[in-house]
Design an enzyme around this catalytic site. Structure first.
Site, mmCIF file in Angstrom:
data_model
loop_
_atom_site.group_PDB
_atom_site.id
_atom_site.type_symbol
_atom_site.label_atom_id
_atom_site.label_comp_id
_atom_site.label_asym_id
_atom_site.label_seq_id
_atom_site.Cartn_x
_atom_site.Cartn_y
_atom_site.Cartn_z
ATOM 1 N N SER A 72 82.811 -84.931 5.447
ATOM 2 C CA SER A 72 83.383 -86.236 5.097
ATOM 3 C C SER A 72 82.485 -87.318 5.686
ATOM 4 O O SER A 72 81.850 -87.104 6.734
ATOM 5 C CB SER A 72 84.788 -86.349 5.705
ATOM 6 O OG SER A 72 85.210 -87.695 5.693
ATOM 7 N N TYR A 111 90.237 -85.471 12.849
ATOM 8 C CA TYR A 111 89.598 -85.172 11.553
ATOM 9 C C TYR A 111 88.110 -85.512 11.611
ATOM 10 O O TYR A 111 87.261 -84.678 11.294
ATOM 11 C CB TYR A 111 90.300 -85.954 10.444
ATOM 12 C CG TYR A 111 89.702 -85.743 9.067
ATOM 13 C CD1 TYR A 111 89.981 -84.589 8.330
ATOM 14 C CD2 TYR A 111 88.865 -86.693 8.494
ATOM 15 C CE1 TYR A 111 89.436 -84.393 7.068
ATOM 16 C CE2 TYR A 111 88.315 -86.508 7.230
ATOM 17 C CZ TYR A 111 88.607 -85.351 6.517
ATOM 18 O OH TYR A 111 88.061 -85.161 5.263
HETATM 19 N N1 LIG Z 1 89.583 -86.260 -1.185
HETATM 20 C C1 LIG Z 1 88.683 -86.991 -0.570
HETATM 21 O O1 LIG Z 1 88.538 -88.203 -0.840
HETATM 22 C C2 LIG Z 1 87.809 -86.368 0.488
HETATM 23 C C3 LIG Z 1 86.879 -87.201 1.144
HETATM 24 C C4 LIG Z 1 86.048 -86.654 2.103
HETATM 25 C C5 LIG Z 1 86.130 -85.296 2.395
HETATM 26 N N2 LIG Z 1 87.038 -84.506 1.770
HETATM 27 C C6 LIG Z 1 87.049 -83.068 2.107
HETATM 28 O O2 LIG Z 1 87.112 -82.311 0.915
HETATM 29 C C7 LIG Z 1 87.765 -81.050 1.163
HETATM 30 C C8 LIG Z 1 88.871 -80.832 0.150
HETATM 31 O O3 LIG Z 1 89.820 -81.873 0.319
HETATM 32 P P1 LIG Z 1 90.847 -82.319 -0.815
HETATM 33 O O4 LIG Z 1 90.857 -83.779 -0.799
HETATM 34 O O5 LIG Z 1 90.586 -81.551 -2.066
HETATM 35 O O6 LIG Z 1 92.204 -81.815 -0.109
HETATM 36 P P2 LIG Z 1 93.568 -81.223 -0.689
HETATM 37 O O7 LIG Z 1 93.805 -81.612 -2.086
HETATM 38 O O8 LIG Z 1 94.575 -81.515 0.364
HETATM 39 O O9 LIG Z 1 93.267 -79.644 -0.690
HETATM 40 C C9 LIG Z 1 93.114 -78.959 0.506
HETATM 41 C C10 LIG Z 1 93.029 -77.470 0.190
HETATM 42 O O10 LIG Z 1 92.919 -76.744 1.420
HETATM 43 C C11 LIG Z 1 93.903 -75.689 1.438
HETATM 44 N N3 LIG Z 1 94.303 -75.413 2.799
HETATM 45 C C12 LIG Z 1 94.883 -76.280 3.679
HETATM 46 N N4 LIG Z 1 95.153 -75.648 4.828
HETATM 47 C C13 LIG Z 1 94.729 -74.357 4.686
HETATM 48 C C14 LIG Z 1 94.761 -73.203 5.519
HETATM 49 N N5 LIG Z 1 95.275 -73.260 6.748
HETATM 50 N N6 LIG Z 1 94.255 -72.044 5.052
HETATM 51 C C15 LIG Z 1 93.749 -71.977 3.799
HETATM 52 N N7 LIG Z 1 93.696 -73.019 2.957
HETATM 53 C C16 LIG Z 1 94.192 -74.200 3.397
HETATM 54 C C17 LIG Z 1 95.028 -76.255 0.576
HETATM 55 O O11 LIG Z 1 95.796 -75.231 -0.006
HETATM 56 P P3 LIG Z 1 97.182 -74.643 0.592
HETATM 57 O O12 LIG Z 1 97.956 -75.817 1.105
HETATM 58 O O13 LIG Z 1 97.750 -73.957 -0.585
HETATM 59 O O14 LIG Z 1 96.764 -73.681 1.651
HETATM 60 C C18 LIG Z 1 94.252 -76.956 -0.533
HETATM 61 O O15 LIG Z 1 93.861 -76.029 -1.529
HETATM 62 C C19 LIG Z 1 88.243 -81.112 2.612
HETATM 63 O O16 LIG Z 1 87.321 -80.446 3.446
HETATM 64 C C20 LIG Z 1 88.259 -82.605 2.919
HETATM 65 O O17 LIG Z 1 88.114 -82.851 4.279
HETATM 66 C C21 LIG Z 1 87.873 -85.013 0.827
#
Ligand SMILES: NC(=O)c1ccc[n+]([C@@H]2O[C@H](COP(=O)([O-])OP(=O)(O)OC[C@H]3O[C@@H](n4cnc5c(N)ncnc54)[C@H](OP(=O)(O)O)[C@@H]3O)[C@@H](O)[C@H]2O)c1
Length: 233
Positions: free
Chosen positions: A143, A156
């Protein structure tokens, strides 16, 4: 011939958001996808969607916060598909959005346990498989706050900064191998995590996860020349 024909990819956090979009795009590009997350129903939506589009995918239900979750992962993957070429270490949690002095110690540890230690455990368990591949790829999802260290993003931001260090160490350790190790900074993406971090932001002003998967394809491809880099989506 598709870019990822014959490749096997493990995508963590594939039940929602960025992970789901990457899993689907990899399957569309010819990879056999192992989609991992905790929740059975939403993960199966990803896998069923891939199957309906003619792709190949299996679900792996696992909680990466559980220190034992990675123990039998390599054996399971070998038994299920016989090899692993691509790891996308994407699953993460946001945790408390609070100043350091107001952050609960247990909540701090919970974030590090998934965002950093969970990925360390994955590397430890899967490195032998990735090293065996003729073009192993490890992609860590970080991130922008890993580098901006914004006030109030405590655990985070710190866990993502440490994850970037972990990825760099792994890249330095594998410089003379077929493995390519890189980091993706996704930027702003329309997901549940983004909505939790910015509750007053209108989601439709953000790119959809499906619109930012190109960099994940570039880093997964057997032709990838990047190593030890952080690329923006
Ligand atoms: N969205 C953004 O703007 C953004 C910006 C910067 C970085 N990121 C990074 O991008 C990545 C994906 O984020 P996202 O925005 O797509 O988040 P999201 O929609 O909340 O998805 C998170 C995923 O991680 C899984 N997860 C959470 N806890 C887990 C655990 N203990 N074991 C296994 N799986 C787990 C969740 O599935 P379950 O709950 O089913 O386990 C879900 O599939 C992350 O690393 C985040 O930090 C996102």
């Amino acid at each position: 011939m598709k870019l990822l024909d014959g490749r096997v990819a493990l995508v963590t956090g594939a039940s929602h958001g960025i992970g789901r979009a990457v899993a689907k795009m990899y399957a569309d590009s010819g990879a056999y996808v192992l989609a991992l997350s905790r929740s059975h129903d939403t993960l199966h939506e990803t896998v069923d969607d891939i199957s309906r589009r003619g792709g190949r995918a299996d679900a792996i239900i696992a909680d990466l916060a559980d220190p034992s979750a990675a123990n039998d992962l390599a054996a399971r993957i070998l038994q299920q598909v016989g090899k692993l070429d691509i790891l996308v270490a994407n699953a993460a949690m946001l945790g408390p959005m609070a100043r350091l002095a107001e952050t609960d110690g247990a909540a701090w540890e919970e974030v590090f346990n998934l965002n950093l230690h969970g990925n360390f455990r994955l590397v430890k368990a899967l490195d032998p498989l990735l090293q065996e591949s003729d073009a192993g790829r490890a992609i860590f999802v970080s991130s922008g706050v890993a580098r901006t260290c914004k006030a109030g993003w405590g655990a985070y931001a710190a866990s993502k900064a440490a994850l970037e260090a972990l990825a760099k160490i792994y890249a330095n350790e594998t410089i003379d191998t077929n493995l390519r190790v890189n980091v993706v900074d996704p930027g702003r993406v329309r997901t549940a995590m983004r909505a939790a971090a910015y509750p007053y932001e209108h989601p439709m002003t953000l790119p959809a996860p499906e619109d930012m998967t190109g960099v994940f394809l570039e880093l997964a491809s057997p032709q990838c020349a990047h190593h030890g880099e952080t690329l923006k989506a």
